[in-house]
Design an enzyme around this catalytic site. Sequence first.
Site, PDB file in Angstrom:
ATOM      1  N   ASP A  58       0.816  -1.215   0.000  1.00  0.00           N
ATOM      2  CA  ASP A  58       0.000   0.000   0.000  1.00  0.00           C
ATOM      3  C   ASP A  58       0.847   1.262   0.000  1.00  0.00           C
ATOM      4  O   ASP A  58       2.023   1.257   0.376  1.00  0.00           O
ATOM      5  CB  ASP A  58      -0.978   0.009   1.178  1.00  0.00           C
ATOM      6  CG  ASP A  58      -0.289   0.016   2.530  1.00  0.00           C
ATOM      7  OD1 ASP A  58       0.786  -0.609   2.656  1.00  0.00           O
ATOM      8  OD2 ASP A  58      -0.821   0.655   3.465  1.00  0.00           O
TER       9      ASP A  58
ATOM     10  N   GLU B 290       0.344  -1.346   5.673  1.00  0.00           N
ATOM     11  CA  GLU B 290       1.388  -0.762   6.526  1.00  0.00           C
ATOM     12  C   GLU B 290       1.130   0.701   6.823  1.00  0.00           C
ATOM     13  O   GLU B 290       1.393   1.184   7.933  1.00  0.00           O
ATOM     14  CB  GLU B 290       2.760  -0.930   5.857  1.00  0.00           C
ATOM     15  CG  GLU B 290       3.948  -0.549   6.738  1.00  0.00           C
ATOM     16  CD  GLU B 290       4.353   0.914   6.621  1.00  0.00           C
ATOM     17  OE1 GLU B 290       5.226   1.347   7.391  1.00  0.00           O
ATOM     18  OE2 GLU B 290       3.794   1.624   5.756  1.00  0.00           O
TER      19      GLU B 290
END
Length: 503
Positions: free
Chosen positions: A127, A191
Amino acid sequence: MARPSVCLLASLSALLLGIAAVSRSKGLRGTESQREPRIPSQFSQEQRIAMKEALKGAIQIPTVSFSPKELNTTALAEFGEYIRKVFPTVFHTSFIRHEVVGNYSHLFTIKGSDPSMQPYILLAHIDVVPAPDKGWDVPPFSGLERDGFIYGRGTLDNKNYLMAILQALELLLIRNYIPRRSFFIALGHDEEISGINGAQKISALLQARGVQLAFVVDEGSFILDGFIPYLKKPFAMVSVSEKGAINLMLQVNTTTGHSSAPPKETSIGILAAAVSRLEQTPMPNMFGSGPLMTAVEQLANEFPFPTNIVLNNLWLFRPLVSRLMERNYITNSLVRTTTALTMFNAGVKVNVIPPVAEAIINFRLHPAQTVQEVLKLAKDIVADDRIQFHVLDAFDPLPISPSDDQALGYQLLRQTIHSVFPEVNIVAPGTCIGNTDSRHYLNLTTGIYRFNPIYLQPQDFSSIHGINEKISVQAYETQVKFVFEFIQNGDTDEETVPHLHEL
């Protein structure tokens, strides 16, 4: 790296810990410990073109994490299919097991030929943070190449490292590489929003299987170039610790009413005053607590005059050094818990007294402090019973991982840095001021290291989570080379031999 989490910036730690003209150390046995000939990290022109095109394609998939409840799940699913297509050998090798965890994260288990060797894990995340088009020279998810650079969100944080890991493994496998030491690759999908459904679930899965890791390598620090005055050569920093964090909501509730007859204080005014007190009253300077003080004393003679005199006499100059560190926002973050107002919400209409005002403060905790200590200090600074404190999430600083001669993960990184970047003489341990997925693996190892094998200059720093994030094609190729060599170095025996390393 999460929120804005570039670990780069324990630069002073690196400065203090790493500038040595001659370092007496022990290093891992190199080629003589390898039971198989090394595969040279040389790539054909065709392979080099393919690897940069693969990175461009990854950047074009907008795997944005907006909040814990808002992720681009369509893009995350697409990314999973993309890596299957780009790295077919990784997905079709008999000694590699691939699993999807938490719907969108990926865990690869690469089984080595020697079960007596303890495995390690390489981490990266899929991400990225949002990237509005405004201000960018090219669309942020275009993956366009311009003047030798690939532009786009994730080129530095952290798709570059993710793709380099898989690319290096793919290139090793097609050359018939079989590892001696087993290892894992974990690709988290959240994350940037704390890794609860990605890294945390992967860690729990490994723990349930009884896995204990030799070490963890995650994103974090860089090869820093131009960050430290008087230091003309670049140096590599490997973060061996990570600051803690608190996201604290301050809330004020008052009576609403018409703005034509306002009360003496409104919810906004009360909250603004409290936030101002927090900003104007920094957390205590902790210089002298932890390993930083010892590092300064040990390396004082490596600095030019008059810095060496000052650092050799901290009994006299410690207050001066502390104040000097406070002057720079980077070094200031190393000596204290930082306080950052990141959100402020209040008001419903221009002529209505707002009944509620809320602010969110992000604290990054110095390793010498705890969550409870910082919360007490914050309450004492605010000193207003009308302010409600709500802890949204919090965790203490991470323990310091070993960086001595027997620390396998640190020494493997050091060995590979010197091999791939021979011009870099200094490798230093430091502290990560941001937060990474690596904190979820504390239950599996005592050795957690954070290093991103690319050069970073001051002007590059602002592009991470900012505008015009980019990576040079050459830097990305070198990153692939680094992982290619690191995986092979991981097959080395854990014995060490003394040597004199001249810098």
